[in-house]
Motif scaffolding. Structure first.
Motif, PDB file in Angstrom:
ATOM      1  N   GLU A  29       6.652  -5.917   7.293  1.00 29.57           N
ATOM      2  CA  GLU A  29       5.196  -5.788   7.473  1.00 29.57           C
ATOM      3  C   GLU A  29       4.472  -5.895   6.137  1.00 29.57           C
ATOM      4  OE1 GLU A  29       4.398  -2.181   9.751  1.00 29.57           O
ATOM      5  OE2 GLU A  29       3.828  -3.483  11.421  1.00 29.57           O
ATOM      6  N   ARG A  30       5.081  -5.323   5.095  1.00 25.99           N
ATOM      7  CA  ARG A  30       4.453  -5.389   3.778  1.00 25.99           C
ATOM      8  C   ARG A  30       4.404  -6.833   3.292  1.00 25.99           C
ATOM      9  NH1 ARG A  30       4.762  -5.979  -1.016  1.00 25.99           N
ATOM     10  NH2 ARG A  30       6.942  -6.604  -1.011  1.00 25.99           N
ATOM     11  N   ALA A  33       1.786  -8.810   5.123  1.00 18.16           N
ATOM     12  CA  ALA A  33       0.416  -8.483   4.722  1.00 18.16           C
ATOM     13  C   ALA A  33      -0.034  -9.290   3.503  1.00 18.16           C
ATOM     14  CB  ALA A  33       0.302  -6.985   4.439  1.00 18.16           C
ATOM     15  N   CYS A 260     -11.039  -5.785   2.391  1.00 17.31           N
ATOM     16  CA  CYS A 260     -10.674  -7.193   2.637  1.00 17.31           C
ATOM     17  C   CYS A 260     -11.779  -8.127   2.140  1.00 17.31           C
ATOM     18  CB  CYS A 260     -10.466  -7.445   4.133  1.00 17.31           C
ATOM     19  SG  CYS A 260      -8.924  -6.818   4.812  1.00 17.31           S
ATOM     20  N   TRP A 393      -1.586  -5.366  -0.853  1.00 15.45           N
ATOM     21  CA  TRP A 393      -1.977  -5.167   0.545  1.00 15.45           C
ATOM     22  C   TRP A 393      -1.050  -4.173   1.202  1.00 15.45           C
ATOM     23  CZ3 TRP A 393      -6.497  -7.023   1.923  1.00 15.45           C
ATOM     24  CH2 TRP A 393      -7.039  -8.084   1.186  1.00 15.45           C
ATOM     25  N   GLY A 395       0.818  -2.699   4.578  1.00 10.35           N
ATOM     26  CA  GLY A 395       1.440  -3.467   5.650  1.00 10.35           C
ATOM     27  C   GLY A 395       1.114  -2.981   7.042  1.00 10.35           C
ATOM     28  N   ARG A 399      -4.950  -3.808   8.174  1.00  8.68           N
ATOM     29  CA  ARG A 399      -4.589  -4.376   6.871  1.00  8.68           C
ATOM     30  C   ARG A 399      -5.733  -4.222   5.879  1.00  8.68           C
ATOM     31  NH1 ARG A 399      -5.601  -9.581   4.806  1.00  8.68           N
ATOM     32  NH2 ARG A 399      -4.179 -10.206   3.140  1.00  8.68           N
TER      33      ARG A 399
END
Lengths: 415, 64
Positions: A29-30, A33, A260, A393, A395, A399
């Protein structure tokens, strides 16, 4: 169809969900991201529905057309998911299915209409400016922790008619409930902290409800107390469930969206200069960057019967993950989905979800995002990443950046 | 083309007046309201998008 070509020794590119079978989920997931657009683009090309055997049969819906279909069919793709939003009470309205869902939304939606939100704007502007001015002369701040985190919390206090002095308590409650792991490594202590914060939140909401019953005001809580469903007022558990849901849904989502968008503007000076030169562009820029970044990557649904999506069978009771971040960039739905167009007129993106459960607070979120972007760029038109800082970022399904250290020139020249 | 909102279905998501302010507005409570019921040919596509975007399928577009 699910990609079943991966073996245990699959290369980094070949596992289910493009995840090597040997790659730990959190690390996966990291990595995702870092560049979710590239990841979803590659995965979407391989299959419309991804099935990851190695992660409890994780099912991802990737194409815009399938996503629309799933979100618009709550009879099959239900929101009756256990422990949704960590709420000990039924999470209203997110955790309620039609037809009851509509009864709540019919009360709640008008309370979050653009006109209602416009009334709050002056106070949101004042809070934003005060926050920025508290660090302006320093020529440096952590945009995430100094502004993106506290601002939505201060807006929440405004919305609920609570004093800003409650801000530290609210910040703690939110973290303790949403991510107790950030406060302690001890699993038992985690549960204790989370439960305690939940109780604190319900106590706070109970107090506010009692105060507004005694002394009605022109605010959200008073309107909720006046509201009726099928001729009866909302019960105390319903009111508390709604308050809890509003807290859970409206804080971190805005925080991550702010980080973001600022990170994009940091890395795209031409876009930054465009909004500094013409703040009127901000609403359109916000929409396009919400689409491009899709900070809330996915929303979950649970199937009420055996069904199929794009020919892929899905059993009753399975969780499906509707990948909003993928649908927003699907070239089959829009050939220009893969480019950022800061003048894009079409606002039919999925950043606020879709179907009956589409974000209740979208008009509030937009007002917050626009306000912060406008006031920030008015006061700090030029900024850069602080020396030695980097962009990392997180994960999670939400996000964003936990830290965004920025510097800018000051009058004293100590940038 | 005739544009209407089924008020029994409308819950006030605000997608219609958000996406197509040329054809809809918000009433005092935040629910959608049609401002151009007879949709001219050059706005039919816009009306269709608004109808498709309505989470409650409350926006109706019919040929007359």
């Amino acid at each position: 169809m699910p990609d079943d070509t991966a073996g245990a020794a699959a290369p980094a590119d070949g596992g289910h969900g493009l995840r090597a079978a040997t790659l730990d989920w959190v690390e996966f997931e990291r990595q995702r991201a870092e560049d979710p657009r590239a990841y979803f683009s590659r995965l979407r090309e391989k299959c419309p529905v991804d099935y990851d055997e190695g992660h409890d049969g994780w099912i991802q819906i990737l194409r815009r057309s399938d996503i629309d279909e799933v979100l618009r069919n709550p009879e099959v793709f239900s929101n009756l998911i256990p422990e949704l939003m960590s709420s000990p009470l039924p999470a209203i309205p997110m955790g309620v299915d039609p037809p009851d869902h509509a009864k709540y939304r019919r009360i709640l939606d008008p309370l979050f209409s653009p006109r209602r939100m416009a009334v709050l704007e002056a106070e949101v502007v004042a809070n934003t400016v005060a926050t920025i001015e508290s660090f302006l002369d320093r020529g440096a701040c952590d945009f995430a922790t100094d502004l993106a985190v506290p601002l939505p919390c201060s807006v929440f206090l405004t919305l609920f008619g609570l004093p800003q002095s409650e801000l530290p308590a609210l910040l703690h409650m939110k973290d303790a409930i949403i991510r107790p792991e950030s406060l302690t490594d001890d699993p038992d202590e985690r549960v204790r902290i989370q439960t305690e914060a939940g109780t604190q939140a319900f106590t706070l909401f109970g107090t506010v409800l009692a105060q507004r019953r005694a002394e009605p005001r022109d605010d959200l809580i008073t309107e909720l107390l006046k509201a009726e469903i099928e001729g009866r007022p909302l019960t105390e558990p319903e009111l508390l469930g709604i308050c809890f849901m509003l807290m859970m849904a409206g804080l971190d989502t805005v925080t991550i969206s702010l980080t973001c968008i600022l990170a994009y503007l940091l890395e795209h000076p031409e876009a930054r200069r465009a909004i500094v030169a013409d703040p009127e562009k901000i609403p359109t820029v916000v929409e396009e960057l919400l689409r491009w970044e899709t900070p809330v990557i996915a929303v979950p649904r649970i199937t009420t019967r055996d069904t199929e999506i794009a020919g892929c069978p899905i059993k009753k009771g399975e969780m499906v993950h509707v990948m909003l971040a993928s649908g927003n960039l699907d070239p089959d739905a829009d050939p220009r989905a893969g480019v950022v167009d800061l003048d894009r007129a079409d606002k039919r993106h999925l950043a606020f979800g879709g179907g009956p459960h589409r974000c209740l607070g979208s008009h509030l979120a937009r007002m917050e995002l626009r306000t912060v972007l406008r006031e920030w760029h008015r006061l700090i038109p030029e900024y850069s990443l602080a020396p030695g800082a980097s962009i990392t970022w997180n994960g999670h399904t939400l996000r964003g950046l936990d830290s965004l250290a920025l510097t800018w020139p000051t009058d004293a020249g100590q940038a | 083309m005739r544009l209407t909102i089924d008020t029994a279905r409308c819950q006030g998501h605000g997608r219609c007046y958000d996406l197509a302010p040329e054809l809809f507005t918000d009433d005092d409570s935040g629910y959608g309201e049609v401002t151009v019921a007879d949709v001219p040919a050059d706005r039919v596509e816009l009306a269709r998008r608004a109808a498709e975007a309505c989470p409650e399928r409350a926006v109706l577009l019919d040929g007359v």
